[in-house]
Write an enzyme that holds these catalytic residues in place. Structure first.
Site, PDB file in Angstrom:
ATOM      1  N   LEU A   1      -5.518  38.463   9.543  1.00 37.16           N
ATOM      2  CA  LEU A   1      -5.875  39.424  10.587  1.00 37.16           C
ATOM      3  C   LEU A   1      -5.359  40.754  10.085  1.00 37.16           C
ATOM      4  CD1 LEU A   1      -4.902  37.589  13.924  1.00 37.16           C
ATOM      5  CD2 LEU A   1      -7.193  37.928  12.978  1.00 37.16           C
ATOM      6  N   ASP A   2      -6.190  41.801  10.136  1.00 44.19           N
ATOM      7  CA  ASP A   2      -5.727  43.069   9.591  1.00 44.19           C
ATOM      8  C   ASP A   2      -4.573  43.627  10.420  1.00 44.19           C
ATOM      9  OD1 ASP A   2      -6.813  45.081  11.583  1.00 44.19           O
ATOM     10  OD2 ASP A   2      -8.667  44.084  10.999  1.00 44.19           O
ATOM     11  N   ARG A   3      -3.961  44.659   9.914  1.00 43.07           N
ATOM     12  CA  ARG A   3      -2.690  45.150  10.448  1.00 43.07           C
ATOM     13  C   ARG A   3      -2.699  45.372  11.955  1.00 43.07           C
ATOM     14  NH1 ARG A   3       0.694  50.246   7.871  1.00 43.07           N
ATOM     15  NH2 ARG A   3       2.512  50.114   9.265  1.00 43.07           N
TER      16      ARG A   3
END
Length: 253
Positions: A117-119
């Site tokens: 999951l991106d930041r």
């Protein structure tokens, strides 16, 4: 074949199984990647290089990968409700907070996030040391559903909902949502999206391809798992029945 004995001269009452499975159970990697290590001559059993992944390992055998002795361990299975401003990796060379920093287990050896999951994407994230399960959960072949709630800065017209389901062209190939719909007809900035692929930043890129800028993105389910009862930034161990359901989902016994 005579009765097998351990290095200590004692009967090897417990067979640990095939070599590639032994490596996977030690948390080194998945069985598929273990086959590659074996093929490259990086694995020794009792001091001898072994190049057959179906070789059986028994209690008392000493297995080395890249010169390091390994042994099977009890797998860890964790469900996290990922917060924003957190990197989905085990370490970060820029010193940013990672999801592993939030897990307070005494032994985190071999624990890693299943997919990314991106930041600033929040929500359901599974972490495990079970390489075989992780590999299958991430592979599109098994079609593990992931559901997101996306909120955009501008309204999303109905034709873009249709376009998401029909497919959009991205720089790494076409992508389409298995399902996309408004969650509330009076709110055209918020939609639910279901996908089964695991490409990096896929939902954000699909929406960007439709001209929509994402304000927030939350993964609300992964397979049979949701973040119900887990506050943002917190985690819990998966229950045995949840683990078994995940394994059945990807046809692992």
């Amino acid at each position: 074949m005579g009765r097998r004995t351990s290095n200590r001269g004692e009967p090897a009452a417990m067979e640990a199984g095939r070599l590639n499975r032994y490596i996977a159970r030690a948390g080194v990697c998945s069985r598929r990647k273990a086959d590659g290590l074996i093929d490259r001559g990086l694995v020794k059993v009792n001091g001898v290089v072994v190049k057959k992944y179906w070789t059986h390992v028994y209690a008392g055998d000493i297995v080395e990968v890249n010169g390091q002795v390994i042994s099977p361990r009890r797998f860890q299975y964790v469900l996290m409700n990922k917060p924003t401003d957190t990197i989905t990796t085990t370490v970060d060379d820029r010193g940013r907070r990672t999801v592993l920093d939030l897990v307070s287990l005494d032994d985190k050896a071999g624990l890693f996030p299943v997919g990314r999951l991106d930041r600033n994407t929040t929500g359901v994230l599974v972490l495990t040391s079970d390489g075989d399960l992780a590999h299958r959960l991430m592979h599109p072949r098994w079609g593990v559903a992931k559901r997101y709630v996306a909120r955009t800065k501008a309204e999303i017209p109905p034709e873009l909902i249709t376009r998401l389901c029909q497919g959009v062209e991205l720089d790494d190939g076409p992508a389409r949502a298995d399902m996309a719909a408004y969650l509330n007809r009076s709110d055209r900035k918020t939609i639910g999206i279901e996908i089964h692929e695991g490409r990096n930043r896929l939902v954000r890129r699909m929406l960007a391809a439709c001209g929509c800028e994402v304000e927030s993105l939350d993964r609300v389910s992964f397979g049979n798992l949701t973040a119900k009862g887990v506050r943002r930034g917190k985690w819990r161990r998966l229950q045995p029945w949840e683990i078994n359901k995940l394994r059945r989902l990807v046809h692992l016994t």
